[in-house]
Enzyme design. Sequence first.
Site, short mmCIF file in Angstrom:
data_model
loop_
_atom_site.label_atom_id
_atom_site.label_comp_id
_atom_site.label_asym_id
_atom_site.label_seq_id
_atom_site.Cartn_x
_atom_site.Cartn_y
_atom_site.Cartn_z
N CYS A 98 0.81 -1.22 0.00
CA CYS A 98 0.00 0.00 0.00
C CYS A 98 0.84 1.27 0.00
O CYS A 98 0.35 2.34 -0.37
CB CYS A 98 -0.95 0.01 1.19
SG CYS A 98 -2.12 -1.37 1.19
N HIS A 136 -3.35 7.41 2.11
CA HIS A 136 -3.74 6.10 1.61
C HIS A 136 -5.15 5.79 2.10
O HIS A 136 -5.48 6.01 3.27
CB HIS A 136 -2.76 5.04 2.11
CG HIS A 136 -3.21 3.64 1.87
ND1 HIS A 136 -3.66 3.20 0.64
CD2 HIS A 136 -3.30 2.57 2.71
CE1 HIS A 136 -4.00 1.93 0.72
NE2 HIS A 136 -3.79 1.52 1.97
N ASN A 181 -10.05 -0.13 -0.42
CA ASN A 181 -8.59 -0.05 -0.37
C ASN A 181 -8.02 -0.61 -1.67
O ASN A 181 -8.07 -1.81 -1.91
CB ASN A 181 -8.07 -0.85 0.84
CG ASN A 181 -6.56 -0.77 1.00
OD1 ASN A 181 -5.84 -0.34 0.12
ND2 ASN A 181 -6.08 -1.22 2.14
#
Length: 325
Positions: free
Chosen positions: A115, A252, A282
């Site tokens: 990520c 993020h 996500n």
Amino acid sequence: MSILRSVLRGSGSYLPAQIVSNADLAKKIDTTDEWIVQRTGIRERRIAAEGETTATLGLKAAQAALADAGMDASEIDLIIVATATPDNTFPATATQIQAELGISHGAAFDLQAVCSGFVFGLATADKFLTSGAAKAALVIGAETFSRILDWEDRTTCVLFGDGAGAVVLTAEPGTGTLADRGVLTTHIRSDGRYANKLYVDGGPGSTKTVGFLRMEGREVFKHAVVNLAETVRHTFEETGLSGDDIDWFVPHQANRRIIDATAHKLGIGEERVVITVDRHGNTSAASIPLALAEAHADGRIKRGQLVLIEAMGGGFTWGSALIRW
């Protein structure tokens, strides 16, 4: 003093057409829309169609970023694709995108920091551009996380989605002050002691399989808030800035509660936080460039504004970057 800066010239994104809502998931697994929203802030996510791959998603985002920058692909001499879901063990997804763009010069490679991948990719491209080793770069975050999910594990399969985002950076002269446009500072970190908190239980060198994503959610949440605040504090210490100076915070997009807690710790009001997790889920390395492209396209992020990005991912990896748009 004249120095080179990595100036962000354009941004672009691509999301698969298929939308999967929480209600859709509730028909297949033991969950509810209320349960997912309350814990994550996610309401829906995009899932790649048959025939769509990480490379095809990344290519479309790259083309959109080039169009936004008003540049031709032939001007690019560096392509970095941040991804944890490459199409093949090798060759790199970046080389597939390079070929589809008609580029046969320069370098193209993948970068794996899960990520945090886009932040790591941006930091890497910045070093190439400011050293004079490259003149123009495409940094792409592209993921098809739906293909490494255990769709019977309700604690993980509800969290992730597919998509791609990209930015074009060019080396431009600057004065060496915070008034410069471009990447002003980057900080990246990792700590492999926590690998078993967020990982995929397979790979060619171990199980000879792709494997599925596994996560200890509470542990990840705890480390995320602490680590993300830490890396941004380094940015503030280096620049002398504070949360009040930031025009847009683009974190993020993993979990709305992590985003809110981090923004609060940094003194950044929610009106200056870009949120896409409710609609995208996500998307790992794609989440920040997707959010940047959206906020730029709708006019929120304007030229000359200070944009702060940060992310944490499996490994653990984490990092931040400060950009003057």
